[in-house]
Design a protein around this motif. Structure first.
Motif, PDB file in Angstrom:
ATOM      1  N   PRO A  93       1.232  -1.245   0.150  1.00 32.88           N
ATOM      2  CA  PRO A  93       0.102  -0.269  -0.300  1.00 32.88           C
ATOM      3  C   PRO A  93       0.877   1.291  -0.069  1.00 32.88           C
ATOM      4  N   CYS A 130     -12.531   6.870   4.160  1.00 36.19           N
ATOM      5  CA  CYS A 130     -11.376   7.009   5.493  1.00 36.19           C
ATOM      6  C   CYS A 130     -11.713   8.664   5.800  1.00 36.19           C
ATOM      7  N   ASP A 181      -4.457  -0.412  -3.085  1.00 39.49           N
ATOM      8  CA  ASP A 181      -4.675  -0.183  -1.714  1.00 39.49           C
ATOM      9  C   ASP A 181      -3.413   1.373  -0.772  1.00 39.49           C
ATOM     10  N   TYR A 193      -5.983   4.552   8.216  1.00 41.64           N
ATOM     11  CA  TYR A 193      -7.084   4.176   7.056  1.00 41.64           C
ATOM     12  C   TYR A 193      -6.237   2.988   6.351  1.00 41.64           C
ATOM     13  N   ARG A 194      -7.205   2.098   5.953  1.00 40.16           N
ATOM     14  CA  ARG A 194      -6.961   1.599   4.409  1.00 40.16           C
ATOM     15  C   ARG A 194      -8.488   1.823   3.891  1.00 40.16           C
ATOM     16  N   GLU A 195      -7.382   2.637   2.498  1.00 44.09           N
ATOM     17  CA  GLU A 195      -8.378   2.989   1.400  1.00 44.09           C
ATOM     18  C   GLU A 195      -8.280   2.260   0.197  1.00 44.09           C
ATOM     19  N   ILE A 210      -2.575   3.427   2.713  1.00 42.43           N
ATOM     20  CA  ILE A 210      -3.260   4.055   3.723  1.00 42.43           C
ATOM     21  C   ILE A 210      -3.135   5.393   4.200  1.00 42.43           C
TER      22      ILE A 210
END
Ligand SMILES: [Zn+2]
Length: 164
Positions: free
Chosen positions: A38, A152, A113, A104-106, A115
């Protein structure tokens, strides 16, 4: 998310193999492995007089939609540096970081991905002006916030508004 067909280092056709427990592309010539990690980014819930600063995104993903000031962390930057820089670039405003809201992970189509390190920022100065990446920068009453492009961002705003 973009996928390499050829080695980005030596242009050899990538092969597939299970490496570190996952099927990944690798280069049989130079050993390059196409890890898909990510991307780290940072963003701000930036507040002044109880109003939240939003930008209308000028590029994909989410072009034309409202979002928080944010962007990728550059090499050599701390997440705090990136947060302050993106805030300045996208909105013209200066802020001081009050605290970390969360990490958060989006999932995105363009970058895979991402972060997102989200900070609560207090605006201390500057001149409101949308930057190159933004079509518009505007303060919103926290009771009248539009839905934001990334989940997020909505989560981070809720976290902050619950406390203030
Ligand atoms: Zn190679």
């Amino acid at each position: 998310m973009k996928n390499y067909i050829f080695c980005p280092l030596c242009r050899t056709h990538l092969k597939k193999s299970v490496i570190d427990g996952k099927e990944r592309g690798y280069c049989p010539k130079c050993g390059f492995v196409n890890y898909k990690n990510p991307l780290p980014s940072a963003g701000a819930v930036a507040v002044k007089n109880g109003k939240v600063l939003l930008i209308k995104r000028g590029r994909e993903p989410g072009k034309g939609l409202w979002a928080l000031p944010s962007g990728f962390i550059e090499s050599g930057e701390t997440p705090e540096d990136a947060c302050s820089r993106e805030l300045k670039e996208e909105t013209g405003m200066d802020g001081i970081i009050n605290r970390l809201i969360g990490v958060y992970r989006e999932g995105t189509e363009v970058y895979g991905d991402v972060i997102v390190v989200m900070y609560f920022v207090e605006i201390i100065g500057g001149e409101l002006k949308a930057g190159d990446d933004a079509e518009e920068a505007k303060f919103f009453n926290k009771e009248k916030l539009p839905n934001l492009h990334f989940n997020c961002f909505n989560k981070a705003v809720v976290e902050v508004l619950h406390e203030n």
